[in-house]
Each structure stands twice: as structure tokens, then as C-alpha cells.
Design a protein around this motif. Sequence first.
Motif, PDB file in Angstrom:
ATOM      1  N   ASP A  62      26.076 -11.527   8.986  1.00 51.51           N
ATOM      2  CA  ASP A  62      25.652 -12.020  10.299  1.00 51.51           C
ATOM      3  C   ASP A  62      24.974 -10.914  11.117  1.00 51.51           C
ATOM      4  O   ASP A  62      24.082 -11.195  11.912  1.00 51.51           O
ATOM      5  CB  ASP A  62      26.864 -12.577  11.055  1.00 51.51           C
ATOM      6  CG  ASP A  62      26.478 -13.142  12.429  1.00 51.51           C
ATOM      7  OD1 ASP A  62      25.593 -14.023  12.467  1.00 51.51           O
ATOM      8  OD2 ASP A  62      27.037 -12.691  13.441  1.00 51.51           O
TER       9      ASP A  62
ATOM     10  N   ARG B 293      16.643 -16.070  20.373  1.00 53.60           N
ATOM     11  CA  ARG B 293      17.188 -16.923  19.324  1.00 53.60           C
ATOM     12  C   ARG B 293      17.531 -18.259  19.950  1.00 53.60           C
ATOM     13  O   ARG B 293      18.079 -18.304  21.042  1.00 53.60           O
ATOM     14  CB  ARG B 293      18.462 -16.295  18.742  1.00 53.60           C
ATOM     15  CG  ARG B 293      18.426 -14.789  18.684  1.00 53.60           C
ATOM     16  CD  ARG B 293      18.542 -14.199  17.308  1.00 53.60           C
ATOM     17  NE  ARG B 293      18.684 -15.122  16.224  1.00 53.60           N
ATOM     18  CZ  ARG B 293      19.730 -15.145  15.423  1.00 53.60           C
ATOM     19  NH1 ARG B 293      20.739 -14.350  15.624  1.00 53.60           N
ATOM     20  NH2 ARG B 293      19.756 -15.987  14.426  1.00 53.60           N
TER      21      ARG B 293
ATOM     22  N   GLU C 124      21.514 -11.024  10.018  1.00 55.89           N
ATOM     23  CA  GLU C 124      20.866 -12.210  10.583  1.00 55.89           C
ATOM     24  C   GLU C 124      20.527 -12.004  12.059  1.00 55.89           C
ATOM     25  O   GLU C 124      19.436 -12.355  12.509  1.00 55.89           O
ATOM     26  CB  GLU C 124      21.764 -13.460  10.463  1.00 55.89           C
ATOM     27  CG  GLU C 124      21.018 -14.744  10.846  1.00 55.89           C
ATOM     28  CD  GLU C 124      21.878 -15.834  11.492  1.00 55.89           C
ATOM     29  OE1 GLU C 124      22.974 -15.558  11.995  1.00 55.89           O
ATOM     30  OE2 GLU C 124      21.412 -16.984  11.520  1.00 55.89           O
ATOM     31  N   ASP C 125      21.468 -11.426  12.800  1.00 59.96           N
ATOM     32  CA  ASP C 125      21.328 -11.321  14.252  1.00 59.96           C
ATOM     33  C   ASP C 125      20.355 -10.237  14.712  1.00 59.96           C
ATOM     34  O   ASP C 125      19.882 -10.295  15.847  1.00 59.96           O
ATOM     35  CB  ASP C 125      22.691 -11.016  14.902  1.00 59.96           C
ATOM     36  CG  ASP C 125      23.629 -12.208  14.896  1.00 59.96           C
ATOM     37  OD1 ASP C 125      23.226 -13.272  14.399  1.00 59.96           O
ATOM     38  OD2 ASP C 125      24.766 -12.067  15.377  1.00 59.96           O
TER      39      ASP C 125
ATOM     40  N   TYR D  93      22.380 -26.083   9.982  1.00 57.60           N
ATOM     41  CA  TYR D  93      22.514 -24.655  10.305  1.00 57.60           C
ATOM     42  C   TYR D  93      23.995 -24.282  10.492  1.00 57.60           C
ATOM     43  O   TYR D  93      24.474 -23.285   9.948  1.00 57.60           O
ATOM     44  CB  TYR D  93      21.708 -24.280  11.557  1.00 57.60           C
ATOM     45  CG  TYR D  93      21.944 -22.839  11.954  1.00 57.60           C
ATOM     46  CD1 TYR D  93      21.376 -21.795  11.207  1.00 57.60           C
ATOM     47  CD2 TYR D  93      22.785 -22.507  13.016  1.00 57.60           C
ATOM     48  CE1 TYR D  93      21.622 -20.467  11.532  1.00 57.60           C
ATOM     49  CE2 TYR D  93      23.036 -21.182  13.342  1.00 57.60           C
ATOM     50  CZ  TYR D  93      22.461 -20.165  12.603  1.00 57.60           C
ATOM     51  OH  TYR D  93      22.731 -18.860  12.913  1.00 57.60           O
TER      52      TYR D  93
HETATM   53 MN    MN Z   1      24.274 -15.101  13.687  1.00 60.36          MN
END
Ligand code: MN
Length: 343
Positions: free
Chosen positions: A53, A201, A56-57, A144
Motif C-alpha cells: 500500500d 487520489r 500504491e499511495d 477496487y
Molecule cells: Mn492505498
Amino acid sequence: RHAEKQIPPEPHWGFCYLMLHKVSRSFALVIQQLPVELRDAVCIFYLVLRALDTVEDDTSIPTDVKVPILISFHQHVYDREWHFSCGTKEYKVLMDQFHHVSTAFLELGKHYQQAIEDITMRMGAGMAKFICKEVETTNDYDEYCHYVAGLVGLGLSKLFHASGKEDLASDSLSNSMGLFLQKTNIIRDYLEDINEVPKCRMFWPREIWSKYVNKLEELKYEENSVKAVQCLNDMVTNALSHVEDCLTYMYNLRDPAIFRFCAIPQVMAIGTLAMCYDNIEVFRGVVKMRRGLTAKVIDRTRTMADVYGAFFDFSCMLKSKVNNNDPNATKTLKRLEAVLKTC
Ligand code: MN
Ligand code: PS7
Ligand code: MN
Ligand code: MN
Ligand code: MN
Ligand code: MN
């Protein structure tokens, strides 16, 4: 292992438990109470996914670098030499010292390793898909959330089964456990996610927000506060659709420690939704449950009766906030009534 031998924990396990505490105090607390073998597996599962993550972030990583890392992440956990520096603060430490996590991973039983690898592979592929794609429909939104949290529910149910402590729950109920937590996180994190630099995001589905504004970021402007709150309430109503599955999943758990591990985050989620509903502060800053309330939830969530009690109380609190002028009032009340009846 180290816990059984009661000798100073080896450095990689010491690092993992310290890191778990730093990145999530609340998960660290409930993970510590799990049966010993399961505890190590869940700790590593958490840190592997937290590292994934973090990739991803990190919006400063170019897409053509990020996508291959997300897709191959499940292979890197077998490689003690591998690491990829990204993220900030405690997440950066986790990424830089990832060899401690892979070393600990390699000491887990084969069944645990395979379950973690399988979920990491599917989550990484799903994250990669959504790096290049926006969340348009409520189906996309569920898809998602399945990748980043529903799969965690499936994986945890597999680990519980592998430990011999629980029967294997249905994938659909396990998925709902993750979706309910993730949707709460996405609702609460509206401002944090949209203000992300260098790139924002967006996880709120267009199908929902387009009923209220032309662009998702317009929800944060003061002149749109009526629409913003209506949209927020629509999102909360969407999340409430998972509550009955979650209650059924928890009702079927047997082991008291596993029960607490599963139930505490769910109670915090319904509490967070109750606080967020009809609350313009979601678009101004962070809405969080107060420290004292969190402590109370951790202390008083032990049995299914406690869970029903908490869901009942938070649903009542939510219900008292529903205004008949809200476009989704009827739907929200219908979902709350169904929850109250189950409790
Ligand atoms: Mn994330
Ligand atoms: C219990 C059947 C392996 C315990 C726990 C790290 C939190 C981080 O936090 O917006 O705002 O940065 O980036 C089902 C947890 C779902 C997942 C998802 C419950 C692993 C976790 C990595 C299933 C948790 C829901 C990204 C992906 O959103 O978050 C039972 C253990 C559970 C981790 C969560 C988080 C996703 C996430 P943040 P983001
Ligand atoms: Mn060792
Ligand atoms: Mn995150
Ligand atoms: Mn978030
Ligand atoms: Mn966050």
C-alpha cells in the motif's frame, strides 16, 4: 517461536512487531492477542500489505515504475535482498528495512506463506489496474475495495482456517468484512486523498458524486456544503449495505481472540460512519472517534452481544441524524431499520 522460547526476540521479529505498533496502534493491539502461531502470520501479512500500500499511495513514483512493482511484489517477499525505498516517516523505515519482513516471512509455515503470497499477488494486480483507471461506477468502487480490503478478509479467513481455530467462512461474507472497513476509510479520508501531492487520489465513485457536483473536488468548497453533505450521506448509505453480512460473519466466529480481532475494527467503523454522517467537517479536516471512545470500544468488545449492542447504539445515533429533506433519507432509514432489527 520467539514467544515460546521466551528468549530475546530475534532482530527481524523485534523489528516487525515494533513496526506494526508504529504503523497501526489499534491493529497491533488486537493482533498481539491472537493465538501465537496465527499472531506471527497476521503480523507479517499486515506488514507485507502495508508495504504494498505504501507503493500504491506514493504519488511521486511514476506510473511506469510503480505498476511493475505492484504486480511483482508477491515475488519480492521471498527475496531477503529486495527493497524499494518510498513513502515517508514510519512507512519509509518499513520500506528501507523490508529485509526484516521478508526474513520473518520465510520463517512462517508453508500454508501461511502461500496464503499471504496469493492475496499479495491479487491485491497488487488490482491496485495496478486502478492506477490507470478511475472509479466510475459503484461496481468499480466495489471492485477496487475488493482488491485492497475484501481480499484481506478472504486471506484472513484462510489463515484462521489454517490455524485450525475456525471453519472457513464464505468468501462473500469475508469480502463484505473488508468492504465495510475500506468504504469507511475512503469516506473519512476524502480530504486527505484529494489533497494528496503531487497528485490527488479519488476513490468516491463518479456514479454517486455526479448527482451532486460536476467535479469531485467541488465538494470541499464552502458554497457547495449542502450538496457535499448530501453526497456524503449517499456514500454512508452505500457502506451500510455491508453491515448485515458483517454481523453474520462475526456471529459464526468461535475463538474469542479471533472474534475480538475481527469485531473491534468493525465497531470502530460503524462508530466512524455515525460520526461522519451529515457532518461537514469531513470536507474540512479529519473526523476521528475520540481517544476515550476508542479505548471503550477496545475494552468492551468481547462477545456477539457486545457487538450487537454497539451496532444498535451507533445505528440509533445515525438514525437520529437523518433529516427528511435528505434525498436518500428513505433508503438510509430502511438500511438502519434492518440493522436495528438484527441487533
Ligand atoms: Mn492505498
Ligand atoms: C477480519 C475477515 C492483515 C490485519 C482488516 C495494511 C485497512 C491499507 O490506511 O486509503 O488510509 O492508507 O490506502 C476482514 C490487515 C481489511 C491492508 C485496507 C477485515 C491488512 C483491511 C492493505 C479485513 C490491512 C482494510 C488501502 C490495504 O486504503 O488506507 C476480516 C491485516 C481487513 C492492510 C484496510 C487498507 C487499504 C489498505 P490508509 P488506503
Ligand atoms: Mn531467525
Ligand atoms: Mn494507504
Ligand atoms: Mn485511506
Ligand atoms: Mn489514511
